[in-house]
Design a protein around this motif. Structure first.
Motif, PDB file in Angstrom:
ATOM      1  N   HIS A 163      70.805 -18.542  19.701  1.00 36.96           N
ATOM      2  CA  HIS A 163      71.819 -18.979  18.758  1.00 36.96           C
ATOM      3  C   HIS A 163      73.148 -18.320  19.070  1.00 36.96           C
ATOM      4  N   HIS A 175      73.075  -9.485  10.060  1.00 35.92           N
ATOM      5  CA  HIS A 175      73.382  -8.694  11.248  1.00 35.92           C
ATOM      6  C   HIS A 175      73.881  -7.300  10.885  1.00 35.92           C
ATOM      7  N   ASP A 178      70.142  -7.735  15.420  1.00 36.37           N
ATOM      8  CA  ASP A 178      69.636  -9.067  15.139  1.00 36.37           C
ATOM      9  C   ASP A 178      68.205  -9.126  15.656  1.00 36.37           C
ATOM     10  N   ASP A 229      74.618 -16.881  11.869  1.00 35.49           N
ATOM     11  CA  ASP A 229      74.007 -17.561  13.003  1.00 35.49           C
ATOM     12  C   ASP A 229      74.400 -19.033  12.965  1.00 35.49           C
ATOM     13  N   HIS A 250      77.021 -16.925  17.401  1.00 35.25           N
ATOM     14  CA  HIS A 250      77.461 -16.227  16.202  1.00 35.25           C
ATOM     15  C   HIS A 250      78.831 -16.701  15.760  1.00 35.25           C
TER      16      HIS A 250
HETATM   17 ZN   LIG Z   1      72.272 -13.719  15.062  1.00 34.23          ZN
END
Ligand SMILES: [Zn+2]
Ligand SMILES: [Zn+2]
Length: 150
Positions: A87, A33, A81, A100, A89
């Protein structure tokens, strides 16, 4: 150029410019990220004339069509991202690394929000990564300004 990336850009109505292809490929390859500055730093050796403003503008165009998600975690810099699967974090309060993790079942039932048109949810969990747990001084609730020693 990876054809998958070029295809993805075209499917989302964007011209496959070299900058878009390069940034999207870099983001799809990485799972840390990165911020715009991080991306700029790692792409410079390959593309010495790449300007930071171009990185920002390119990320903005990718975000606008939904190929990239921007994460604002209150760090004073946004992260990006390109992994589209839903998903959550996991953020380390010590060093700020972002991982993730699977999205937990949501308390909100999208069918129960009435006339509000539900789009998506974002879930962020905070804690300490193994390395920060080892350097114990970083552990504890994040201190507010007034609690800091003089
Ligand atoms: Zn992510
Ligand atoms: Zn950490």
């Amino acid at each position: 150029m990876a054809t998958g990336t070029v295809e993805a850009l075209r499917r989302h109505g964007l011209r496959a410019t070299p900058q878009r292809v390069m940034l999207l490929e870099e983001l799809r390859r990485r799972h840390d990220h990165p911020s715009a500055e991080d991306l700029h730093r790692s792409l410079l050796p390959r593309s010495p004339t790449l300007a930071l403003s171009t990185v920002y503008a390119t990320l903005e165009s990718l975000e606008r069509v939904g190929l990239v998600t921007r994460l604002s975690l209150g760090e004073g810099r946004d992260r990006y991202d390109a992994h589209a699967h839903p998903h959550a974090h996991l953020v380390c309060l010590g060093c700020g690394q972002v991982q993730d993790v699977p999205l937990p079942p949501l308390a909100l039932d999208p069918a129960q929000v009435g006339s509000f048109r539900y789009a998506y949810s974002r879930v962020v969990h905070y804690g300490w990564c193994p390395r920060c747990q080892a350097s114990a001084k970083d552990i504890g609730p994040r201190r507010g300004r007034e609690e800091c020693p003089p």
